[in-house]
Design a protein around this motif. Structure first.
Motif, PDB file in Angstrom:
ATOM      1  N   ARG A 234     -24.389 126.115 -24.773  1.00 16.91           N
ATOM      2  CA  ARG A 234     -24.607 127.195 -25.726  1.00 16.91           C
ATOM      3  C   ARG A 234     -23.305 127.859 -26.121  1.00 16.91           C
ATOM      4  O   ARG A 234     -22.332 127.827 -25.377  1.00 16.91           O
ATOM      5  CB  ARG A 234     -25.536 128.236 -25.132  1.00 16.91           C
ATOM      6  CG  ARG A 234     -25.034 128.774 -23.795  1.00 16.91           C
ATOM      7  CD  ARG A 234     -25.765 130.028 -23.423  1.00 16.91           C
ATOM      8  NE  ARG A 234     -26.621 129.901 -22.249  1.00 16.91           N
ATOM      9  CZ  ARG A 234     -27.832 130.416 -22.174  1.00 16.91           C
ATOM     10  NH1 ARG A 234     -28.365 131.024 -23.191  1.00 16.91           N
ATOM     11  NH2 ARG A 234     -28.532 130.305 -21.068  1.00 16.91           N
ATOM     12  N   LEU A 267     -23.288 131.992 -18.390  1.00 11.28           N
ATOM     13  CA  LEU A 267     -24.160 131.495 -19.456  1.00 11.28           C
ATOM     14  C   LEU A 267     -23.438 130.423 -20.270  1.00 11.28           C
ATOM     15  O   LEU A 267     -24.020 129.418 -20.647  1.00 11.28           O
ATOM     16  CB  LEU A 267     -24.593 132.638 -20.388  1.00 11.28           C
ATOM     17  CG  LEU A 267     -25.566 133.676 -19.821  1.00 11.28           C
ATOM     18  CD1 LEU A 267     -25.832 134.768 -20.849  1.00 11.28           C
ATOM     19  CD2 LEU A 267     -26.884 133.024 -19.412  1.00 11.28           C
ATOM     20  N   ASN A 296     -28.179 135.792 -24.391  1.00 14.35           N
ATOM     21  CA  ASN A 296     -29.004 134.592 -24.338  1.00 14.35           C
ATOM     22  C   ASN A 296     -29.724 134.385 -25.675  1.00 14.35           C
ATOM     23  O   ASN A 296     -29.772 133.276 -26.212  1.00 14.35           O
ATOM     24  CB  ASN A 296     -30.010 134.741 -23.192  1.00 14.35           C
ATOM     25  CG  ASN A 296     -30.939 133.553 -23.063  1.00 14.35           C
ATOM     26  OD1 ASN A 296     -30.490 132.419 -22.944  1.00 14.35           O
ATOM     27  ND2 ASN A 296     -32.245 133.813 -23.101  1.00 14.35           N
ATOM     28  N   SER A 299     -27.600 133.047 -28.407  1.00 10.98           N
ATOM     29  CA  SER A 299     -27.310 131.616 -28.353  1.00 10.98           C
ATOM     30  C   SER A 299     -28.578 130.793 -28.583  1.00 10.98           C
ATOM     31  O   SER A 299     -28.585 129.585 -28.382  1.00 10.98           O
ATOM     32  CB  SER A 299     -26.655 131.261 -27.018  1.00 10.98           C
ATOM     33  OG  SER A 299     -27.551 131.503 -25.957  1.00 10.98           O
ATOM     34  N   TYR A 301     -31.927 131.176 -27.283  1.00  3.84           N
ATOM     35  CA  TYR A 301     -32.935 130.901 -26.258  1.00  3.84           C
ATOM     36  C   TYR A 301     -33.822 132.112 -25.965  1.00  3.84           C
ATOM     37  O   TYR A 301     -33.463 133.253 -26.216  1.00  3.84           O
ATOM     38  CB  TYR A 301     -32.253 130.465 -24.969  1.00  3.84           C
ATOM     39  CG  TYR A 301     -31.615 129.106 -25.063  1.00  3.84           C
ATOM     40  CD1 TYR A 301     -32.378 127.949 -24.923  1.00  3.84           C
ATOM     41  CD2 TYR A 301     -30.248 128.982 -25.302  1.00  3.84           C
ATOM     42  CE1 TYR A 301     -31.788 126.697 -25.007  1.00  3.84           C
ATOM     43  CE2 TYR A 301     -29.657 127.730 -25.393  1.00  3.84           C
ATOM     44  CZ  TYR A 301     -30.428 126.588 -25.245  1.00  3.84           C
ATOM     45  OH  TYR A 301     -29.859 125.354 -25.328  1.00  3.84           O
ATOM     46  N   SER A 303     -35.814 134.709 -23.341  1.00  5.87           N
ATOM     47  CA  SER A 303     -35.548 135.303 -22.028  1.00  5.87           C
ATOM     48  C   SER A 303     -36.844 135.823 -21.429  1.00  5.87           C
ATOM     49  O   SER A 303     -37.726 136.282 -22.149  1.00  5.87           O
ATOM     50  CB  SER A 303     -34.606 136.505 -22.137  1.00  5.87           C
ATOM     51  OG  SER A 303     -33.518 136.246 -22.980  1.00  5.87           O
ATOM     52  N   GLY A 375     -34.322 130.179 -21.718  1.00  4.70           N
ATOM     53  CA  GLY A 375     -32.919 129.960 -21.355  1.00  4.70           C
ATOM     54  C   GLY A 375     -32.426 130.876 -20.256  1.00  4.70           C
ATOM     55  O   GLY A 375     -31.416 130.611 -19.608  1.00  4.70           O
ATOM     56  N   LEU A 376     -33.124 131.989 -20.046  1.00  5.20           N
ATOM     57  CA  LEU A 376     -32.663 132.937 -19.025  1.00  5.20           C
ATOM     58  C   LEU A 376     -33.862 133.582 -18.349  1.00  5.20           C
ATOM     59  O   LEU A 376     -34.779 134.067 -19.017  1.00  5.20           O
ATOM     60  CB  LEU A 376     -31.788 134.023 -19.671  1.00  5.20           C
ATOM     61  CG  LEU A 376     -31.347 135.187 -18.760  1.00  5.20           C
ATOM     62  CD1 LEU A 376     -30.449 134.700 -17.629  1.00  5.20           C
ATOM     63  CD2 LEU A 376     -30.632 136.272 -19.568  1.00  5.20           C
ATOM     64  N   PRO A 400     -33.291 126.893 -17.052  1.00  5.95           N
ATOM     65  CA  PRO A 400     -32.805 128.206 -17.441  1.00  5.95           C
ATOM     66  C   PRO A 400     -31.765 128.717 -16.454  1.00  5.95           C
ATOM     67  O   PRO A 400     -31.745 128.328 -15.295  1.00  5.95           O
ATOM     68  CB  PRO A 400     -34.055 129.084 -17.378  1.00  5.95           C
ATOM     69  CG  PRO A 400     -34.934 128.436 -16.386  1.00  5.95           C
ATOM     70  CD  PRO A 400     -34.663 126.970 -16.521  1.00  5.95           C
ATOM     71  N   ASP A 401     -30.905 129.578 -16.964  1.00  5.63           N
ATOM     72  CA  ASP A 401     -30.014 130.304 -16.074  1.00  5.63           C
ATOM     73  C   ASP A 401     -30.830 131.369 -15.363  1.00  5.63           C
ATOM     74  O   ASP A 401     -31.820 131.859 -15.898  1.00  5.63           O
ATOM     75  CB  ASP A 401     -28.889 130.933 -16.894  1.00  5.63           C
ATOM     76  CG  ASP A 401     -27.905 129.878 -17.365  1.00  5.63           C
ATOM     77  OD1 ASP A 401     -27.289 129.238 -16.502  1.00  5.63           O
ATOM     78  OD2 ASP A 401     -27.767 129.676 -18.590  1.00  5.63           O
TER      79      ASP A 401
END
Ligand code: ADP
Ligand code: MG
Length: 666
Positions: A234, A267, A296, A299, A301, A303, A375-376, A400-401
């Protein structure tokens, strides 16, 4: 590979009893360590004082005389010749031993001595004589139908037949370095110690092995995680992000900025974020998390922010809404009490990606929830979620982070073990303008003072939290209850102030309503169980009163205290208790959550810090990270060195260590 049922003496019945207490393999059996040892020391009659509990061995001199009483009771009397003279022995309810107690038999008697009558009232008779001066008898956790003696027999049988096959996880170089005994010998000694010195020696060795294995696992998983490089690709539009940050109505603290940088770096990095954000209550973690969510989002994604209670999830949602005002970012709140038709909408939005951010309770990880491109994932107050739940949420996205937030600072030992595979951001600095919260310890007899302190704060227009450990009266407890406090407060403050209650057993709608009223200052005194412990933010509340404060751990008290002192006015916390003053005084003196958690940990162990689920994850068979910190540090250093040492690649022990991790993890 031999199985448990192959151990001589272990039949189908004992097998199922062993299973019942978690023993399934030979390895489980031989590492079923005694939880304590009874030390039987041969006693000299002349030196024993009247009423002493003694252990003495000797030979039976007279035929035991058995007397039977009503209700099946019985008693036996006989004389025992010992090295230091003859003594009478009586024992209750052991008629079944009579046939074994023939004249001339050597036995050991444990019991209380009456010097004037020269009689020992025995609590136990062991059918063997102490050979050494002391005998150390292992005591095991057993279960009904499985005696200590059975356990000892099975273990020794297993060691005898299969002891040489038990895997030793300590690599040779460390065995040599520390002059450790081999595994089989060590196990033999721990189950049959001859002296306390030997016992101590092998205990250290077995603890080291367990901790070595554990730290190896953590280091290995961390290494694998980094290697896999499975992070999302990302790019974050920094200009947009900075514009966003500029609009925040206060200046971020240095620690907040640093944490944000670390999160953004993660990230954008190739690896996957696995980070813990630690900071005292009120240190401002939430805004850091929100900025992470915005980054997030920028970029591309979705959350998810998960909180442990509905109150907290709702509060986060409202704050997030406020935080995002003026943007077009679409957010949703999903909890257990979200209406069915709203749920359907939210599920749809999460699946098609039209919802960018979702806040909720563990409703977020139900099976029916599908994400478009998660993504998060952020979990707040993470120690309240079991590891399983955490894992479940991670599985929702591709990769995901993950960010965990915790307001319960973890003592260093625990940080090393539980979070050993995570990166950590600490927020230690407090937002400007915060004042120290004055803390007082009062006795129940000083309730009048307390009410006066409350009254003078109420007169300033401030609000008050009052905490009690129980909701309702219970027969076997005289702890303070929220219901009785309500009556008491009504009596004291009449109709001057509105008083209400929230507690964990209320329907969430009712709870939210009252929280809302408290937020809007329509309720001035909020009486509660510890449901307000986490997260709730009402800056106008400046007094916290906690009844039966001794019932709570220091970390919990610290969390509760953190509910006040959120605005700029001076705040106070009043602890009421008639006991435990030494511990509670730590609260009066200390306001640093890190120090408090260390103290709490020293006093109570980790029970208060984590739910049972998590303490289960950390259960060691022999090591205790509270007491064995030094061994832990050494094992950590060694295992890391061993893992990274290229010369040990292909090494059999390394393979076995990795193998044991992979079978556990799958
Ligand atoms: P916690 O770390 O307990 O989650 P919060 O994020 O709830 O703390 O923050 C507590 C309060 O402090 C909130 O009202 C928040 O808006 C405010 N706050 C956070 N950071 C700062 C800051 N740098 N300066 C002033 N106030 C702040
Ligand atoms: Mg918080």
């Amino acid at each position: 590979m031999a199985e448990l049922k192959d151990v001589r003496g272990v039949g189908p019945k004992s097998l199922s009893l062993l299973n019942k207490i978690g023993i399934y393999t030979i390895d489980d059996l031989v590492t079923h360590y005694p939880f304590r040892y009874d030390v039987l020391e041969r006693c000299d009659l002349a030196k024993a004082n009247d009423g002493d509990k003694i252990t003495i061995d000797g030979k039976i001199e007279s035929i035991p005389i058995l007397m039977r009483f009503k209700a099946g009771l019985n008693k036996m009397n006989f004389r025992l010749v010992t090295q230091s003279g003859v003594v009478g022995v009586s024992i209750f309810n052991r008629a079944f031993l009579k046939s074994q107690l023939s004249v001339g038999t050597g036995i050991t008697v444990i019991g209380k001595i009456d010097k004037t009558k020269n009689v020992i009232t025995a609590s136990d008779i062991k059918m063997d004589v102490l050979t050494n001066k002391v005998k150390i008898v292992p005591v095991y956790h057993c279960t009904s139908g499985l005696t200590n003696k059975n356990m000892s027999t099975y273990i020794n049988m297993a060691l005898l037949e299969f002891g040489k096959d038990v895997i030793d996880y300590i690599p040779e170089e460390y065995i040599n370095k520390y002059n450790f005994l081999n595994k089989k010998t060590s196990l033999n000694i721990i189950h049959n110690p001859s002296t306390s010195e030997k016992l101590k020696e092998v205990t250290i060795r077995l603890k080291y092995e367990e901790l070595f294995q554990f730290m190896f696992k953590i280091n290995y998983l961390k290494q694998q995680n980094k290697k896999k490089n499975t992070g999302l690709i990302r790019t974050i539009d920094k200009d947009k992000l900075n514009k966003f940050i500029e609009k925040i109505p206060f200046k971020l603290t240095g620690d907040q900025e640093k944490a944000i940088d670390e999160i953004i770096n993660d990230l954008e990095g190739t690896g996957r974020m696995n980070r813990l954000l630690q900071g005292d209550v009120g240190s401002g973690k939430t805004v850091v998390a929100f900025i992470g969510m915005v980054a997030n989002h920028l970029s591309g994604y979705q959350s998810a922010l998960m909180a442990p209670t509905e109150i907290l999830a709702t509060q986060h949602y409202n704050n997030l809404k406020e935080f995002l005002k003026g943007t077009k970012i679409n957010i949703a709140l999903l909890t257990g009490s979200t209406l069915k038709k709203d749920k359907v909408e939210i599920y749809k939005g999460l699946k098609d990606g039209s919802i960018s951010m979702v806040v909720g309770t563990h409703a977020l990880i139900q099976d029916e929830v599908e994400y478009n491109n998660l993504g998060l994932v952020i979990t707040d107050e993470q120690h309240r979620f079991g590891v399983h739940q955490r894992a479940n949420l991670q599985n929702k996205g591709v990769k995901p982070d993950v960010l965990y937030m915790s307001a319960t600072p973890i003592p260093r030992t625990y940080a090393l073990t539980i979070f050993g595979d995570m990166d950590v951001s600490n927020i230690k600095e407090r937002p400007k303008g915060r004042q120290k919260i004055d803390t007082y310890l009062k006795k129940n007899s000083e309730i009048k003072d307390v009410l006066e302190m409350m009254y003078s704060d109420l007169k300033k227009g401030h609000q008050i939290y009052v905490i009690a450990p129980l909701i309702e009266e219970s027969e076997n407890s005289d702890l303070t209850t929220v219901n009785e406090l309500k009556e008491q407060m009504k009596l004291a403050f009449k109709d001057l102030y509105k008083i209400d209650i929230v507690h964990g057993k209320m329907a969430s709608g009712a709870k939210d309503l009252i929280m809302e009223q408290f937020k809007n200052n329509e309720v001035q005194i909020l009486i509660s169980t510890t449901v307000v412990e986490v997260g709730v933010d009402v800056p106008n509340a400046t007094t916290m009163v906690i009844f039966d404060a001794d019932r709570f751990g220091l970390s919990t008290l610290h969390q509760l205290r953190g509910r006040v002192g959120r605005g700029t006015s001076k705040s106070q916390c009043i602890l009421i208790s008639d006991s435990d003053a030494e511990r509670l005084n730590i609260m009066v003196k200390e306001d640093d959550g890190f120090i408090i958690s260390e103290e709490d940990f020293k006093l109570r162990g980790h029970g208060d810090l984590f739910g049972t689920k998590q303490s289960g994850d950390m259960s060691f068979k022999i090591a205790n990270i509270k007491n064995d910190y030094k061994i832990l540090l050494q094992a950590r250093k060694d295992s890391k060195e061993y893992l990274l040492n290229k010369d040990t690649n292909g090494d059999k022990i390394k393979e076995m260590l990795i193998n044991s991790i992979e079978t556990q993890e799958s």
